[in-house]
Design an enzyme around this catalytic site. Structure first.
Site, PDB file in Angstrom:
ATOM      1  N   ASP A  45      -0.182 -18.020 -27.370  1.00 14.54           N
ATOM      2  CA  ASP A  45      -1.293 -18.520 -28.019  1.00 14.54           C
ATOM      3  C   ASP A  45      -2.344 -17.235 -28.132  1.00 14.54           C
ATOM      4  OD1 ASP A  45      -0.736 -20.908 -28.977  1.00 14.54           O
ATOM      5  OD2 ASP A  45      -2.009 -21.937 -27.606  1.00 14.54           O
ATOM      6  N   ASN A 115     -10.685 -19.734 -32.016  1.00  9.65           N
ATOM      7  CA  ASN A 115     -10.760 -20.685 -31.105  1.00  9.65           C
ATOM      8  C   ASN A 115     -12.163 -21.081 -30.707  1.00  9.65           C
ATOM      9  OD1 ASN A 115      -8.208 -21.343 -30.847  1.00  9.65           O
ATOM     10  ND2 ASN A 115      -7.810 -20.568 -28.833  1.00  9.65           N
ATOM     11  N   GLU A 116     -13.186 -20.328 -30.032  1.00  9.87           N
ATOM     12  CA  GLU A 116     -14.486 -20.652 -29.527  1.00  9.87           C
ATOM     13  C   GLU A 116     -15.249 -19.653 -29.363  1.00  9.87           C
ATOM     14  OE1 GLU A 116     -12.161 -19.619 -26.395  1.00  9.87           O
ATOM     15  OE2 GLU A 116     -11.692 -21.242 -26.920  1.00  9.87           O
ATOM     16  N   ASP A 145     -23.058 -23.622 -15.734  1.00 15.35           N
ATOM     17  CA  ASP A 145     -22.429 -22.230 -15.616  1.00 15.35           C
ATOM     18  C   ASP A 145     -21.821 -21.812 -17.095  1.00 15.35           C
ATOM     19  OD1 ASP A 145     -22.317 -22.563 -12.845  1.00 15.35           O
ATOM     20  OD2 ASP A 145     -19.965 -23.268 -12.922  1.00 15.35           O
ATOM     21  N   TYR A 160     -11.138 -27.877 -24.054  1.00 14.94           N
ATOM     22  CA  TYR A 160     -10.493 -28.995 -23.461  1.00 14.94           C
ATOM     23  C   TYR A 160     -10.546 -29.099 -21.957  1.00 14.94           C
ATOM     24  CZ  TYR A 160      -7.146 -33.104 -23.002  1.00 14.94           C
ATOM     25  OH  TYR A 160      -6.481 -34.198 -22.876  1.00 14.94           O
ATOM     26  N   SER A 161     -10.503 -27.891 -21.293  1.00 16.28           N
ATOM     27  CA  SER A 161     -10.622 -27.439 -19.845  1.00 16.28           C
ATOM     28  C   SER A 161     -11.766 -27.776 -19.621  1.00 16.28           C
ATOM     29  CB  SER A 161      -9.898 -26.323 -19.609  1.00 16.28           C
ATOM     30  OG  SER A 161      -8.662 -25.778 -20.198  1.00 16.28           O
TER      31      SER A 161
END
Length: 255
Positions: A45, A115-116, A145, A160-161
């Site tokens: 990925d 993605n982000e 954090d 998701y993590s």
């Protein structure tokens, strides 16, 4: 999809991907990027994201084959039958996020993220962030954090993590997810319209430095970050029938 068989192969620098590149070029030839009808990315990925970013100006669809350790955006690798698989492939279109960061040194940093976009504490103390959505203050202090804004395509990755939600690819929704939120206690985040403009301001940036990152492109220490979806940029990703992003997102929730 492609009709003339003009394929440009690209591979990550792993031994497995390079061996696959050699075999595929020998079997199907190698077109240059300017004339290719499709780009085939060989890796995981991370390499897929690298390929999409690097070729976004060409408007050429990208078909990934998994030769890495993570392959949510990839199809299974096989040497045989590639032309038929490409002809039957289903296209998904995704828009990236645009990050505009004001850095601690006074400069400005812009980057796109498929993605982000994430903000992470860069010191021993928790980050303190203020959150605005469409210029309206929504949270005066988030102690954590870090925090991120994810696209549907990236919702099964870092988001998701961090216990963020999986988003259907056609939902026109972004996920704002906190990482290890201390105050408000265990705050997990929010779902926002795709058109929303999210702004983070870093409180006490010298005492509690924060770094920002867009798909691996780091802005370093920042004072503020604004995040918007950019509909002017479109990434075309090809999947084998029945294994597109929509199906993968649903399947992941029942794993």
């Amino acid at each position: 999809m492609p009709k003339t068989g003009k394929i440009a192969f690209m591979a990550s620098d792993t031994h497995v991907a390079e061996e696959a590149l050699r075999a595929l070029k020998e079997r199907y030839g190698q077109a240059d990027l300017a004339s290719a009808e499709v780009i085939v990315a060989l890796g995981g990925d991370g390499f897929m994201l690298q390929t999409l970013h690097g070729t976004q100006a060409s408007d050429t669809p990208v078909y990934g084959m998994n030769c890495g350790t993570v392959g949510f955006l990839m199809n299974e690798y096989a040497l045989e039958g590639l032309s038929e698989r490409l002809a039957a492939a289903v296209e998904e279109e995704v828009n990236p996020l645009r990050m505009v960061a004001q850095k601690a040194d006074g400069s400005r940093f812009e980057a796109l993220a498929i993605n982000e976009v994430s903000l992470l504490r860069a010191g021993s103390q928790a980050a303190r962030l203020k959150i605005y959505v469409d210029d309206r203050e929504r949270m005066d202090e988030l102690v954590c954090d870090g925090a991120l804004v994810s696209t549907p395509a990236g919702s099964t990755a870092y988001n998701y993590s961090a216990h963020g939600p999986i988003l259907p690819i056609g939902s026109d929704v972004l996920a704002l997810t906190a990482m290890s939120a201390f105050r408000p206690r265990r705050w997990r985040g929010a779902l926002l319209p795709k058109a929303a403009r999210v702004r983070f301001e870093v409180l006490q940036p010298k005492k509690r430095p924060v770094m920002a990152d867009a798909d691996g492109r780091s802005a370093g220490s920042v004072l503020s970050v604004e995040i918007t979806s950019d509909p002017s940029v479109k990434h075309r990703i090809l999947f084998d029938p029945g294994h597109g992003l929509e199906e993968r997102l649903i399947r992941e929730q029942f794993a």
